[in-house]
Scaffold this motif. Structure first.
Motif, PDB file in Angstrom:
ATOM      1  N   ARG A 221       0.828  -1.206   0.000  1.00 11.97           N
ATOM      2  CA  ARG A 221       0.000   0.000   0.000  1.00 11.97           C
ATOM      3  C   ARG A 221       0.861   1.254   0.000  1.00 11.97           C
ATOM      4  O   ARG A 221       0.523   2.250  -0.649  1.00 11.97           O
ATOM      5  CB  ARG A 221      -0.923  -0.018   1.213  1.00 11.97           C
ATOM      6  N   ALA A 222       1.974   1.211   0.696  1.00 13.63           N
ATOM      7  CA  ALA A 222       2.811   2.403   0.796  1.00 13.63           C
ATOM      8  C   ALA A 222       3.603   2.668  -0.484  1.00 13.63           C
ATOM      9  O   ALA A 222       3.908   3.814  -0.791  1.00 13.63           O
ATOM     10  CB  ALA A 222       3.780   2.266   1.973  1.00 13.63           C
ATOM     11  N   LEU A 223       3.925   1.610  -1.239  1.00 12.91           N
ATOM     12  CA  LEU A 223       4.780   1.773  -2.404  1.00 12.91           C
ATOM     13  C   LEU A 223       4.015   2.064  -3.692  1.00 12.91           C
ATOM     14  O   LEU A 223       4.601   2.497  -4.674  1.00 12.91           O
ATOM     15  CB  LEU A 223       5.642   0.520  -2.598  1.00 12.91           C
ATOM     16  N   GLY A 224       2.732   1.792  -3.708  1.00 13.52           N
ATOM     17  CA  GLY A 224       1.938   2.135  -4.874  1.00 13.52           C
ATOM     18  C   GLY A 224       2.332   1.361  -6.109  1.00 13.52           C
ATOM     19  O   GLY A 224       2.484   0.146  -6.094  1.00 13.52           O
ATOM     20  N   PHE A 225       2.530   2.061  -7.217  1.00 10.75           N
ATOM     21  CA  PHE A 225       2.725   1.453  -8.525  1.00 10.75           C
ATOM     22  C   PHE A 225       3.915   0.503  -8.554  1.00 10.75           C
ATOM     23  O   PHE A 225       3.885  -0.529  -9.235  1.00 10.75           O
ATOM     24  CB  PHE A 225       2.922   2.563  -9.553  1.00 10.75           C
ATOM     25  N   GLU A 226       4.963   0.828  -7.837  1.00 11.11           N
ATOM     26  CA  GLU A 226       6.167   0.015  -7.862  1.00 11.11           C
ATOM     27  C   GLU A 226       5.968  -1.361  -7.242  1.00 11.11           C
ATOM     28  O   GLU A 226       6.715  -2.290  -7.520  1.00 11.11           O
ATOM     29  CB  GLU A 226       7.283   0.730  -7.089  1.00 11.11           C
ATOM     30  N   ALA A 227       4.968  -1.513  -6.379  1.00 10.61           N
ATOM     31  CA  ALA A 227       4.906  -2.692  -5.532  1.00 10.61           C
ATOM     32  C   ALA A 227       4.679  -3.982  -6.305  1.00 10.61           C
ATOM     33  O   ALA A 227       5.341  -4.994  -6.043  1.00 10.61           O
ATOM     34  CB  ALA A 227       3.816  -2.515  -4.483  1.00 10.61           C
ATOM     35  N   MET A 228       3.746  -3.992  -7.271  1.00 12.44           N
ATOM     36  CA  MET A 228       3.464  -5.232  -7.968  1.00 12.44           C
ATOM     37  C   MET A 228       4.673  -5.708  -8.773  1.00 12.44           C
ATOM     38  O   MET A 228       4.970  -6.900  -8.812  1.00 12.44           O
ATOM     39  CB  MET A 228       2.252  -5.048  -8.879  1.00 12.44           C
ATOM     40  N   GLU A 438       3.197  13.327  17.138  1.00  8.90           N
ATOM     41  CA  GLU A 438       3.708  14.585  16.591  1.00  8.90           C
ATOM     42  C   GLU A 438       4.952  14.329  15.748  1.00  8.90           C
ATOM     43  O   GLU A 438       5.123  14.919  14.661  1.00  8.90           O
ATOM     44  CB  GLU A 438       4.026  15.552  17.731  1.00  8.90           C
ATOM     45  N   LEU A 439       5.833  13.449  16.226  1.00  7.76           N
ATOM     46  CA  LEU A 439       7.033  13.099  15.470  1.00  7.76           C
ATOM     47  C   LEU A 439       6.661  12.479  14.124  1.00  7.76           C
ATOM     48  O   LEU A 439       7.212  12.831  13.075  1.00  7.76           O
ATOM     49  CB  LEU A 439       7.880  12.123  16.283  1.00  7.76           C
ATOM     50  N   TYR A 440       5.713  11.549  14.144  1.00  3.52           N
ATOM     51  CA  TYR A 440       5.267  10.912  12.900  1.00  3.52           C
ATOM     52  C   TYR A 440       4.692  11.955  11.934  1.00  3.52           C
ATOM     53  O   TYR A 440       4.987  11.943  10.737  1.00  3.52           O
ATOM     54  CB  TYR A 440       4.211   9.854  13.199  1.00  3.52           C
ATOM     55  N   ARG A 441       3.875  12.824  12.452  1.00  4.58           N
ATOM     56  CA  ARG A 441       3.223  13.827  11.598  1.00  4.58           C
ATOM     57  C   ARG A 441       4.273  14.759  10.974  1.00  4.58           C
ATOM     58  O   ARG A 441       4.192  15.101   9.791  1.00  4.58           O
ATOM     59  CB  ARG A 441       2.218  14.640  12.420  1.00  4.58           C
ATOM     60  N   ASP A 442       5.248  15.156  11.750  1.00  2.00           N
ATOM     61  CA  ASP A 442       6.264  16.077  11.242  1.00  2.00           C
ATOM     62  C   ASP A 442       7.109  15.447  10.140  1.00  2.00           C
ATOM     63  O   ASP A 442       7.418  16.089   9.129  1.00  2.00           O
ATOM     64  CB  ASP A 442       7.181  16.544  12.379  1.00  2.00           C
ATOM     65  N   TRP A 443       7.498  14.191  10.328  1.00  2.00           N
ATOM     66  CA  TRP A 443       8.428  13.566   9.390  1.00  2.00           C
ATOM     67  C   TRP A 443       7.732  12.900   8.208  1.00  2.00           C
ATOM     68  O   TRP A 443       8.388  12.631   7.192  1.00  2.00           O
ATOM     69  CB  TRP A 443       9.320  12.567  10.118  1.00  2.00           C
ATOM     70  N   LEU A 444       6.458  12.622   8.328  1.00  3.28           N
ATOM     71  CA  LEU A 444       5.732  12.003   7.220  1.00  3.28           C
ATOM     72  C   LEU A 444       4.877  13.040   6.497  1.00  3.28           C
ATOM     73  O   LEU A 444       3.730  12.791   6.141  1.00  3.28           O
ATOM     74  CB  LEU A 444       4.893  10.828   7.732  1.00  3.28           C
ATOM     75  N   SER A 445       5.445  14.192   6.278  1.00  4.76           N
ATOM     76  CA  SER A 445       4.776  15.241   5.507  1.00  4.76           C
ATOM     77  C   SER A 445       4.846  14.875   4.028  1.00  4.76           C
ATOM     78  O   SER A 445       5.711  14.090   3.605  1.00  4.76           O
ATOM     79  CB  SER A 445       5.454  16.587   5.739  1.00  4.76           C
ATOM     80  N   VAL A 457       2.219   8.860  -1.669  1.00  2.41           N
ATOM     81  CA  VAL A 457       2.065   9.820  -0.571  1.00  2.41           C
ATOM     82  C   VAL A 457       0.656   9.767   0.012  1.00  2.41           C
ATOM     83  O   VAL A 457       0.478   9.713   1.243  1.00  2.41           O
ATOM     84  CB  VAL A 457       2.406  11.246  -1.053  1.00  2.41           C
ATOM     85  N   GLN A 458      -0.350   9.788  -0.829  1.00  8.74           N
ATOM     86  CA  GLN A 458      -1.720   9.804  -0.317  1.00  8.74           C
ATOM     87  C   GLN A 458      -2.061   8.521   0.432  1.00  8.74           C
ATOM     88  O   GLN A 458      -2.779   8.549   1.432  1.00  8.74           O
ATOM     89  CB  GLN A 458      -2.697  10.035  -1.474  1.00  8.74           C
ATOM     90  N   VAL A 460       0.044   6.682   2.167  1.00 10.39           N
ATOM     91  CA  VAL A 460       0.699   6.729   3.475  1.00 10.39           C
ATOM     92  C   VAL A 460      -0.010   7.707   4.398  1.00 10.39           C
ATOM     93  O   VAL A 460      -0.202   7.427   5.591  1.00 10.39           O
ATOM     94  CB  VAL A 460       2.183   7.093   3.323  1.00 10.39           C
ATOM     95  N   LEU A 461      -0.430   8.842   3.880  1.00 15.75           N
ATOM     96  CA  LEU A 461      -1.161   9.795   4.718  1.00 15.75           C
ATOM     97  C   LEU A 461      -2.471   9.184   5.203  1.00 15.75           C
ATOM     98  O   LEU A 461      -2.896   9.428   6.343  1.00 15.75           O
ATOM     99  CB  LEU A 461      -1.414  11.085   3.944  1.00 15.75           C
ATOM    100  N   GLY A 462      -3.103   8.373   4.351  1.00 25.01           N
ATOM    101  CA  GLY A 462      -4.308   7.686   4.786  1.00 25.01           C
ATOM    102  C   GLY A 462      -4.023   6.680   5.884  1.00 25.01           C
ATOM    103  O   GLY A 462      -4.788   6.570   6.860  1.00 25.01           O
ATOM    104  N   LEU A 463      -2.926   5.923   5.750  1.00 25.39           N
ATOM    105  CA  LEU A 463      -2.544   4.978   6.803  1.00 25.39           C
ATOM    106  C   LEU A 463      -2.227   5.717   8.101  1.00 25.39           C
ATOM    107  O   LEU A 463      -2.577   5.249   9.196  1.00 25.39           O
ATOM    108  CB  LEU A 463      -1.327   4.168   6.358  1.00 25.39           C
ATOM    109  N   LEU A 464      -1.579   6.862   7.977  1.00 20.56           N
ATOM    110  CA  LEU A 464      -1.231   7.636   9.167  1.00 20.56           C
ATOM    111  C   LEU A 464      -2.482   8.108   9.889  1.00 20.56           C
ATOM    112  O   LEU A 464      -2.579   8.001  11.126  1.00 20.56           O
ATOM    113  CB  LEU A 464      -0.366   8.825   8.754  1.00 20.56           C
ATOM    114  N   THR A 465      -3.464   8.596   9.139  1.00 14.71           N
ATOM    115  CA  THR A 465      -4.717   9.036   9.750  1.00 14.71           C
ATOM    116  C   THR A 465      -5.421   7.872  10.434  1.00 14.71           C
ATOM    117  O   THR A 465      -5.934   8.002  11.557  1.00 14.71           O
ATOM    118  CB  THR A 465      -5.633   9.651   8.684  1.00 14.71           C
ATOM    119  N   ARG A 466      -5.427   6.736   9.755  1.00 10.62           N
ATOM    120  CA  ARG A 466      -6.052   5.552  10.351  1.00 10.62           C
ATOM    121  C   ARG A 466      -5.352   5.162  11.640  1.00 10.62           C
ATOM    122  O   ARG A 466      -5.986   4.829  12.640  1.00 10.62           O
ATOM    123  CB  ARG A 466      -6.012   4.399   9.348  1.00 10.62           C
TER     124      ARG A 466
END
Length: 501
Positions: A221-228, A438-445, A457-458, A460-466
């Protein structure tokens, strides 16, 4: 899954600064035999395990125990005679036996260092105090406040020269920092490696593979197109049944430490021979047990009990994607330059270089300390790795023969203690949860994630929110925390990396 490709640099070239995109994706997906050291300036962490196979059958168990104790005595005595009288003492049987044997060879001269952090096991901490009293060692208890761990995360990543996946590695960095301030060293002995050479963790290999499968599922999920494409390449490159893996020819032998050179007196020689397990009379001295029905051990290696979720699941991921991922080779069985003769050795080398030793060796070296690991010294490891499995796994215990061999050194309540899950700690379970998030939010911008080039990016941001909305005991809290810590580590390394050669 998103199908858009990651953003590329002009003309599709890798920027002159930064981590290799391939190294980032390989690390997140466990797509190479060793994921340690994505940082271009990272120094290799070499572990040379003797190329021996275990005997099929046990003969004289008491004789084997005496032989093992003799090998242990000789190994520790060599370190003591080199001037080392300080040990890292967690209170488990490995560090307890190390402290006791050091005290036998240097009575009244031993100083033992233990760590007081909120996720340390209280039974083991009590056992550490008991061992100090029994052996006459001076005990120094190093307090690690929870609040310093997020603040030291970046320092620990840079010192370890690789990603960090749980708070234990940060705590180790903080421990050595404070121990040095209090006068430790310059050399300390560590019990690291005992589980790997003495089969201290029943079920370690399948449990680690289950955790790798969890990591790969989230990495997709984090790697997107490259993953498959990554999955296809990984599967295509691994012929079924191939065992031509692991081990680097010419790697340094003898003592493992962080000094950058072999320990004085360490033997160098042919490691191909297979020793007999017949005792020689002319020689001179996570998770171990199963508690209930599940194997509780350190979350660096295997699964948890009940509510502690910072560990691998008991089953591989389900569904079509889960089937594909479960069929992929474990990282320790991926192609490598040379072969180690058994899966046990390949796994041991992987877990030591990937997870166990970086915080011990590199983390300590950042503070001017050298950590040495007697259990991985060639002389002892050669004996330990030749022992029959039947004398090591018994009645729910790992390291059974070693526990029996050190009965004159270590009180029963310590040597027979059932190991409980240690360091089952995520950002969600921390007393300073808000600071971790806070550390996660700052570094995973978005900007920092985009700099890694292969991250969706989107997603990972979704996983972070979850993750931010998860209860601490959610089944996915541990795997999600491992992924986020890896991503934060990569973002930190990216920010500090100099131009690639």
């Amino acid at each position: 899954m998103p199908t858009r490709p990651p953003k590329a640099s002009p003309q599709g070239r890798t920027p002159s600064r930064g981590l290799s995109p391939r190294a980032v994706s390989d690390l997140l997906f466990h797509a190479r035999a060793s994921n340690a050291g994505p940082w271009p300036k990272a120094e290799p962490l070499r572990v040379a395990l003797p190329r021996v196979l275990r005997e099929a059958e046990a003969r004289d168990e008491e004789g084997l125990a005496a032989w093992l104790l003799t090998a242990w005595s000789d190994t520790v005595r060599a370190h003591v005679e080199a001037g080392t009288h300080e040990v890292s003492l967690s209170g488990g049987v490995d560090s307890a036996a190390l402290c006791a044997m050091t005290a036998r060879h240097a009575p009244g001269q031993v100083r033992a260092w233990t760590m007081d952090v909120h996720f340390a096991d209280e039974v083991e901490r009590g056992n550490a105090r008991r061992m100090a009293k029994v052996t006459g060692a001076e005990l120094v208890d190093v307090l690690i406040p929870d609040a310093v761990l997020p603040d030291l995360f970046e320092h620990a990543v840079l010192a370890n020269q690789t990603v960090i996946l749980n708070a234990r590695a940060v705590a180790s960095y903080a421990f050595y920092l404070e121990a040095r301030r209090q006068g430790a060293g310059p050399v300390l002995l560590s019990g690291a490696g005992a589980d790997e050479v003495l089969q201290g963790t029943p079920g370690a290999i399948p449990s680690a593979k289950a955790r790798v499968d969890e990591d790969r599922t989230l990495a997709m999920r984090a790697l997107g197109f490259e993953a498959m494409a990554l999955v296809d390449n990984l599967r295509a490159s691994f012929p079924a049944g191939s065992r031509d893996h692991e081990g680097a020819p010419g790697a340094a032998r003898g003592a493992v430490d962080n000094s950058g050179r072999p320990r004085d007196g360490a033997r160098v020689g042919d490691q191909e021979s297979k020793p007999s397990t017949t005792p020689e009379s002319d020689r001179s001295d996570q998770a171990v047990g199963l508690r209930a029905a599940s194997p509780p051990v350190d979350n660096l290696r295997t699964v948890s009990e009940g509510g502690n979720r910072d560990h691998a699941s008991r089953a591989p991921p389900v569904g079509n994607l889960g089937t594909v991922i479960a069929s992929l080779a474990a990282p320790w069985d991926l192609p490598s330059d040379a072969a180690l003769p058994s899966e046990e050795l390949r796994y041991a080398k992987w877990v030591l270089t990937e997870l166990i030793l970086p915080p011990e060796l590199r983390g300590a070296r950042a503070h001017g300390l050298t950590v040495r690991t007697p259990y991985l010294d060639e002389g002892f490891a050669r004996v330990a790795l030749a022992l029959p499995e039947s004398v090591l796994l018994r009645d729910g215990f790992g390291k059974w023969l070693f526990r029996h061999a050190v009965r004159s050194l270590v009180p029963d309540e310590v040597r027979l203690a059932r190991k409980t899950p240690r360091y089952g700690h995520t950002a969600l379970s921390s007393p300073v949860r808000a600071r971790w998030l806070e550390l996660y939010r700052d570094w995973l911008s978005p900007a920092r994630l985009e700099s890694l080039q292969v991250i969706d990016v989107q997603a990972v941001l979704g996983l972070l929110t979850r993750y931010f909305h998860m209860p601490a005991d959610d089944a996915q809290a541990g795997p999600m925390d491992r992924l986020l810590m890896r991503l934060v580590s990569l973002a930190m390394l990216q920010a500090h990396t100099k131009a690639l050669p």
